[in-house]
Write an enzyme that holds these catalytic residues in place. Structure first.
Site, PDB file in Angstrom:
ATOM      1  N   GLU A  63       0.829  -1.205   0.000  1.00 14.62           N
ATOM      2  CA  GLU A  63       0.000   0.000   0.000  1.00 14.62           C
ATOM      3  C   GLU A  63       0.861   1.252   0.000  1.00 14.62           C
ATOM      4  O   GLU A  63       0.628   2.192  -0.768  1.00 14.62           O
ATOM      5  CB  GLU A  63      -0.909  -0.005   1.231  1.00 14.62           C
ATOM      6  CG  GLU A  63      -1.811   1.205   1.327  1.00 14.62           C
ATOM      7  CD  GLU A  63      -2.746   1.309   0.139  1.00 14.62           C
ATOM      8  OE1 GLU A  63      -2.523   2.186  -0.712  1.00 14.62           O
ATOM      9  OE2 GLU A  63      -3.682   0.511   0.039  1.00 14.62           O
TER      10      GLU A  63
ATOM     11  N   ASP B 110       1.094   3.960  -3.120  1.00 11.27           N
ATOM     12  CA  ASP B 110       0.667   5.343  -2.934  1.00 11.27           C
ATOM     13  C   ASP B 110       1.756   6.331  -3.317  1.00 11.27           C
ATOM     14  O   ASP B 110       1.511   7.315  -4.037  1.00 11.27           O
ATOM     15  CB  ASP B 110       0.269   5.570  -1.463  1.00 11.27           C
ATOM     16  CG  ASP B 110      -1.012   4.859  -1.078  1.00 11.27           C
ATOM     17  OD1 ASP B 110      -1.757   4.451  -1.986  1.00 11.27           O
ATOM     18  OD2 ASP B 110      -1.261   4.707   0.131  1.00 11.27           O
TER      19      ASP B 110
ATOM     20  N   SER C 182      -7.120   1.835  -4.108  1.00 11.77           N
ATOM     21  CA  SER C 182      -5.935   2.428  -3.480  1.00 11.77           C
ATOM     22  C   SER C 182      -5.043   3.131  -4.490  1.00 11.77           C
ATOM     23  O   SER C 182      -4.309   4.046  -4.132  1.00 11.77           O
ATOM     24  CB  SER C 182      -5.107   1.355  -2.773  1.00 11.77           C
ATOM     25  OG  SER C 182      -5.571   1.122  -1.471  1.00 11.77           O
TER      26      SER C 182
END
Length: 562
Positions: free
Chosen positions: A271, A275, A468
């Site tokens: 994650e 990002d 995400s």
């Protein structure tokens, strides 16, 4: 002369229930583990604004300075004084890391026994899903004199609050998200190689969405909220070198003891790296500030509040790729986080949030939307399956791989937040509760892992998708827009829902996320659509003439049962 003792006040007062603090009992009743009454913990008390904050007053080019915000909407000194007195009576102390008044957060430190007395709760350790957590059930109570002063009390319970919304291509189910919460893989296992039917680098996605050639976000900072995992600077250097870009400046900010803690690609590192790599790659020149906090309701709220009021890094846009179904939150925690998002709007900061990866159910029973994507003060980001080459999109449909257990975009109607005025003409389906009505998402972008993003995580090349990826994609686009327009876009939803902004979106009209189908105009799968970036940049340029108002009704049926 003898020292005069203060007369206890709070202890002798009637107790009142803190509205929205109710926590339901655990359904599977996991085994209890003894909890030492002398163990010290830290709890966050979120106090109400000095005066009510009306976001409609800060649209377009209108902004509050940080100094004005503190003066007008920070914590009331009288309220803080009451809490200090209350804390002292119950043997609690003000934590040295209590933030400035604009954060409206007072941190108290003390023993478990004293917190139980102070808030009328019973704290136990429960061991479940391979981990042990501090748990409370029922309601929090306060002395009568604090009624109306306290918005939330967070941190008594430290169970995981959210999950990251990323999917690794080839991984069935949501194994990566479970691992990120500490409830998945006990030991690292072999992840799929970087393969998918189609995959893209973030700059290739930016080209398909018509980001301006040689776009730069120099002078902007993108804030990223993370509730676990970490990044390796060596990976970032290698990744951006492979793209032919300068490695961005990345700053780790610790919140509530959270730290940049990279481990392996089975963790929340996927994650964090997704990002950073997506946001920075589509917004070259931007600085990145990553706010690491524990995965609890306290950590989540404190992280967002810290980012919003961070005058050192000064992010103009904040990306959030973590969340959970509204039903999994207490009302007090949702209110506190939404209040932080309102503060962002008043300060001219845009917040982009992933809408979830489990279709219209959001992993629950019936239809649910994910929070904080359902907050009316954030830009909810749904997902598509994108195919194209160069600057030409050949196909874009709703992301839905539920049949192969590989996820689908979240979307639907909030049961908590009312329909905003700027969505009144968008044909949002009726809510199932009288309090609800806010439609999710607002916008969309490529999210299907089968057309995912090439990223580097702990030395391993992976293809990752999920909503995400969409939140940092949109955060990067907003950062580019802010740099080009010379002023932050801020709270942009009222602007993009106007009829004259519709040309800034590629309308996605094919596919469904379970209960809802895409159609002309806004829908509960992909919102207004994916960006036509060069037009979107012009559409979100702040104007002094901007005023709150209703969206012009679009033609066609925007969302309908699938």
């Amino acid at each position: 002369m003898a020292t005069r003792k203060s007369t206890p006040r709070a202890i002798s007062q009637p107790r009142i229930v803190l509205p929205g603090s109710e926590k339901a009992p655990l359904t599977n009743q996991p085994a209890e583990v003894p909890l030492s009454p002398g163990k010290k913990i830290t709890v966050s008390i979120i106090v109400k604004c000095r005066q009510q904050l009306k976001v409609a007053n800060f649209l377009g080019a209108k902004r509050l300075t940080r100094a004005k915000f503190r003066q007008q909407y920070g914590a009331d000194s009288g309220t803080v004084k009451l809490i200090r007195s209350f804390a002292k009576e119950y043997g609690l102390t003000i934590s040295p890391d209590t933030p400035a008044p604009e954060c409206r957060t007072v941190k108290l430190t003390g023993t478990v026994a004293n917190f139980e007395r102070a808030f009328g709760v019973t704290l136990t350790h429960r061991s479940f899903q391979g981990n042990t957590y501090r748990v409370r059930e029922g309601s929090i109570t306060l002395p009568a004199e604090l009624a109306g002063h306290v918005e939330a009390v967070l941190g008594l319970d430290n169970r995981p609050q959210a999950e990251p919304h990323f999917r690794i291509a080839g991984e069935r189910g949501n194994a990566a998200a479970r691992a990120a919460q500490g409830t998945g893989f006990a030991t690292p296992h072999a992840l799929p190689a970087a393969s998918a039917s189609t995959s893209y680098t973030p700059p290739q996605i930016a080209q398909l969405y018509q980001f301006p050639a040689n776009a730069t976000a120099k002078g902007q900072t993108i804030g990223i909220i993370e509730l676990g995992g970490g990044y390796r600077t060596t990976d970032l250097a290698s990744y951006f070198k492979s793209l032919g870009q300068t490695t961005p400046k990345v700053t780790a900010v610790s919140v509530d003891g959270g730290k940049n803690s990279p481990s392996n690609a089975n963790s929340a590192d996927g994650e964090v790296m997704l990002d950073i790599e997506v946001a920075a790659a589509v917004a070259p020149g931007a600085n990145i500030a990553v706010y690491f906090a524990p995965n609890t309701d306290q950590g989540f709220v404190d992280a967002v509040t810290t980012a919003v009021h961070d005058s050192a890094n000064n992010p103009s846009v904040i990306s959030i790729s973590w969340g959970s179904a509204e039903a999994n939150w207490t009302q007090q925690a949702m209110t506190a986080l939404d209040s932080a998002c309102q503060a962002a709007a008043a300060l001219g900061i845009t917040i982009t949030v992933a809408a979830g990866d489990n279709g219209s159910t959001d992993g629950g029973t019936g239809n649910n939307v994910d929070f904080p994507a359902s907050s009316p003060h954030v830009l909810g980001c749904g997902g598509t399956k994108l195919e194209g080459n160069g600057s030409t999109i050949s196909s874009e449909v709703v992301w839905n791989e539920l049949s192969s257990n590989e996820g689908a975009t979240g979307g639907g109607v909030s049961n908590v937040f009312a329909l905003p005025t700027w969505q009144t003409g968008a044909n949002v389906p009726k809510p199932t509760t009288s309090a609800g009505g806010r439609g999710v998402p607002d916008v969309a972008g490529n999210a299907d892992p089968s057309t995912g993003y090439n990223v580097l995580v702990d030395g391993q090349s992976l293809v990752i998708g999920g909503t995400s990826a969409v939140a940092p994609l949109w955060a990067g686009l907003i950062a580019v827009a802010n740099a080009q327009n010379g002023k932050s876009a801020g709270f942009l939803q009222p602007q993009i829902y106007k009829a004259n902004s519709q040309s800034a979106f590629r309308d996605v009209t094919s596919g469904n996320n379970g209960a809802f189908s895409a159609g002309p105009g806004w829908d509960a799968c992909t919102g207004l659509g994916s960006p036509i970036a060069n037009r979107l940049i012009a559409a979100v340029a702040p104007s002094k003439a901007s005023k709150p108002g209703r969206q012009t009704k679009t033609s066609g049926k925007s969302a309908r049962p699938a």
